[in-house]
Design a protein around this motif. Structure first.
Motif, PDB file in Angstrom:
ATOM      1  N   VAL A 151       0.884  -1.343  -0.047  1.00  0.00           N
ATOM      2  CA  VAL A 151      -0.047  -0.116   0.043  1.00  0.00           C
ATOM      3  C   VAL A 151       0.604   1.055   0.031  1.00  0.00           C
ATOM      4  O   VAL A 151       0.656   2.335  -0.758  1.00  0.00           O
ATOM      5  N   GLN A 152       1.893   1.194   0.993  1.00  0.00           N
ATOM      6  CA  GLN A 152       2.902   2.518   0.892  1.00  0.00           C
ATOM      7  C   GLN A 152       3.482   2.609  -0.250  1.00  0.00           C
ATOM      8  O   GLN A 152       3.609   3.607  -0.951  1.00  0.00           O
ATOM      9  N   ALA A 153       4.169   1.594  -1.144  1.00  0.00           N
ATOM     10  CA  ALA A 153       4.882   1.561  -2.287  1.00  0.00           C
ATOM     11  C   ALA A 153       3.940   1.897  -3.283  1.00  0.00           C
ATOM     12  O   ALA A 153       4.264   2.834  -4.154  1.00  0.00           O
ATOM     13  N   GLY A 154       2.705   1.810  -3.141  1.00  0.00           N
ATOM     14  CA  GLY A 154       1.814   1.902  -4.374  1.00  0.00           C
ATOM     15  C   GLY A 154       1.605   3.530  -4.263  1.00  0.00           C
ATOM     16  O   GLY A 154       1.600   4.156  -5.271  1.00  0.00           O
ATOM     17  N   ALA A 155       1.370   3.900  -3.122  1.00  0.00           N
ATOM     18  CA  ALA A 155       1.293   5.583  -2.911  1.00  0.00           C
ATOM     19  C   ALA A 155       2.114   6.479  -3.164  1.00  0.00           C
ATOM     20  O   ALA A 155       1.833   7.558  -3.849  1.00  0.00           O
ATOM     21  N   ARG A 156       3.579   5.778  -3.169  1.00  0.00           N
ATOM     22  CA  ARG A 156       4.665   6.295  -3.723  1.00  0.00           C
ATOM     23  C   ARG A 156       4.872   6.362  -5.152  1.00  0.00           C
ATOM     24  O   ARG A 156       5.280   7.292  -5.791  1.00  0.00           O
ATOM     25  N   ALA A 160      -2.982   2.306  -6.593  1.00  0.00           N
ATOM     26  CA  ALA A 160      -3.793   1.921  -5.600  1.00  0.00           C
ATOM     27  C   ALA A 160      -3.760   0.488  -5.226  1.00  0.00           C
ATOM     28  O   ALA A 160      -3.665  -0.282  -6.251  1.00  0.00           O
ATOM     29  N   VAL A 161      -3.779   0.111  -3.976  1.00  0.00           N
ATOM     30  CA  VAL A 161      -3.748  -1.112  -3.421  1.00  0.00           C
ATOM     31  C   VAL A 161      -5.090  -1.649  -2.780  1.00  0.00           C
ATOM     32  O   VAL A 161      -5.281  -0.852  -1.535  1.00  0.00           O
ATOM     33  N   ASP A 162      -5.680  -2.641  -3.135  1.00  0.00           N
ATOM     34  CA  ASP A 162      -6.812  -3.065  -2.282  1.00  0.00           C
ATOM     35  C   ASP A 162      -6.452  -4.428  -1.594  1.00  0.00           C
ATOM     36  O   ASP A 162      -5.741  -5.374  -1.957  1.00  0.00           O
ATOM     37  N   VAL A 163      -6.536  -4.443  -0.250  1.00  0.00           N
ATOM     38  CA  VAL A 163      -6.265  -5.535   0.635  1.00  0.00           C
ATOM     39  C   VAL A 163      -7.574  -6.271   1.018  1.00  0.00           C
ATOM     40  O   VAL A 163      -8.310  -5.334   1.607  1.00  0.00           O
ATOM     41  N   VAL A 164      -7.681  -7.339   0.785  1.00  0.00           N
ATOM     42  CA  VAL A 164      -8.860  -8.231   1.037  1.00  0.00           C
ATOM     43  C   VAL A 164      -8.506  -8.998   2.267  1.00  0.00           C
ATOM     44  O   VAL A 164      -7.697  -9.637   2.432  1.00  0.00           O
ATOM     45  N   GLY A 165      -9.418  -8.850   3.176  1.00  0.00           N
ATOM     46  CA  GLY A 165      -9.465  -9.474   4.405  1.00  0.00           C
ATOM     47  C   GLY A 165      -9.828 -10.983   4.473  1.00  0.00           C
ATOM     48  O   GLY A 165     -10.207 -11.615   3.311  1.00  0.00           O
ATOM     49  N   PRO A 166      -9.699 -11.520   5.645  1.00  0.00           N
ATOM     50  CA  PRO A 166     -10.028 -13.127   5.502  1.00  0.00           C
ATOM     51  C   PRO A 166     -11.517 -13.543   5.225  1.00  0.00           C
ATOM     52  O   PRO A 166     -12.424 -12.710   5.576  1.00  0.00           O
ATOM     53  N   LEU A 167     -11.605 -14.340   4.261  1.00  0.00           N
ATOM     54  CA  LEU A 167     -13.152 -14.821   3.866  1.00  0.00           C
ATOM     55  C   LEU A 167     -13.695 -15.977   4.812  1.00  0.00           C
ATOM     56  O   LEU A 167     -12.897 -16.987   5.007  1.00  0.00           O
TER      57      LEU A 167
END
Length: 320
Positions: A151-156, A160-167
């Motif tokens: 996420v931080q690398a994408g911001a730089r 954008a990065v979507d992080v999907v939680g446990p299903l």
């Protein structure tokens, strides 16, 4: 989802390692992961990437790795693969991906730092517009890259990065390891529920000892990967060959009544006649009927095979 539905996705492309990336795939939104099984949890990651891709007017692609990293980090502990590479790629196509970027995972790739993976692969090579990963995804040398790192690398770097939680599905966590465990216990219906489709194998029919013909049950024999952890036993299955589907009963195991040899999948197709040697067969597993066991006589075995066939027909009558 069934095996011969999988390759039907139009225009699905596979780009490997340093092959040229087609211009229309540069700027894709990528779902990143190993994706063994392409189960419900994996498809949640793919769906997140697809949603962002639609918003941006970009293609959606999977970025995945072959062989599975376990083959590099633990070569003496073979992994029960839910979906070997050809099946995984077909499943990714069916899950809605326009393409797959396949990176060879070897010792050199394992040594690439997380920063270099972002810079050299995601930005320079693929020019991604966005990414989606699971909450537990790690990458780069010594697992230096985490979802938060990405996420931080994408911001730089401008994506954008979507992080999907446990299903959880019906109260149960969805994971490849959980599905492997269920298959190893013969709990087919539960494994299929977590996958979101019937688990299946694809293999080439080999010539066996033709014993089944003498018993009135000529079988199509397939040698599975030695690492296959499916519980030995008798199963209600469906078999697809040359565009046609047949209900069937299958035995996976060592044939203890006869030779107790290497594990073999033996499939008896109902209402089929013909020669299947050399044919590619896709076999979907729907129910485990019983465990494998040794019989005192061939006659007793045939009696049980008759009962197994009837049980398989009944089990499959209730399957879509």
């Amino acid at each position: 989802m069934t095996p011969f539905d999988l390759p039907s996705a139009p225009a699905f492309r596979v780009v490997r390692d340093l092959e040229p990336v087609p211009a229309d795939l540069r700027g894709a939104v990528v779902a990143i992961g190993n994706f063994d099984g392409v189960h419900r949890g994996h498809r949640a990651v793919i769906d997140a990437a697809a949603e962002r891709a639609r918003a941006l007017g970009r293609p959606v692609a999977a970025l995945t790795f072959e062989p599975h990293p376990r083959a590099v980090f633990a070569p003496h502990a073979p992994l029960f693969r839910l979906t070997p590479e050809p099946v995984k790629l077909a499943a990714l196509a069916r899950a809605g991906c326009d393409a797959a970027f396949v990176m060879t995972f070897d010792a050199a790739f394992a040594g690439v730092s997380a920063d270099d993976f972002v810079d050299q692969v995601l930005v320079e090579r693929l020019a991604i517009s966005g990414a989606a990963v699971g909450f537990d995804f790690h990458f780069g040398s010594r697992r230096g890259g985490s979802p938060a790192f990405l996420v931080q690398a994408g911001a730089r770097r401008g994506f954008a990065v979507d992080v999907v939680g446990p299903l959880h599905h019906e109260g149960r966590p969805v994971s490849s390891s959980a599905i492997r465990s269920l298959l190893a216990s013969g709990r087919i219906a539960e494994a299929n529920d977590l996958l979101g489709y019937p688990w299946f194998i694809i293999g080439t029919v080999i010539r066996g000892d033709q014993r089944g013909r003498t018993l009135g049950y000529p079988t199509a024999n397939i040698r599975l990967d030695p690492a296959c952890g499916l519980a030995h036993g008798i199963y209600a299955v469906r078999a697809d060959v040359a565009g046609r589907r047949y209900d069937a009963v299958a035995s996976f195991g060592r044939r203890p009544t006869f030779d107790n040899g290497a594990p073999l999948l033996e499939v008896f197709l109902f209402d089929f006649s013909g020669d299947l040697y050399g044919a590619e067969l896709a076999v979907t597993f729907h129910a485990r009927l019983r465990e494998e066991r040794k019989f005192d006589s061939v006659a007793a075995l045939v009696t049980q095979m008759n009962a197994d066939s009837a049980d398989a027909r009944l089990a499959l009558a209730g399957c879509a």
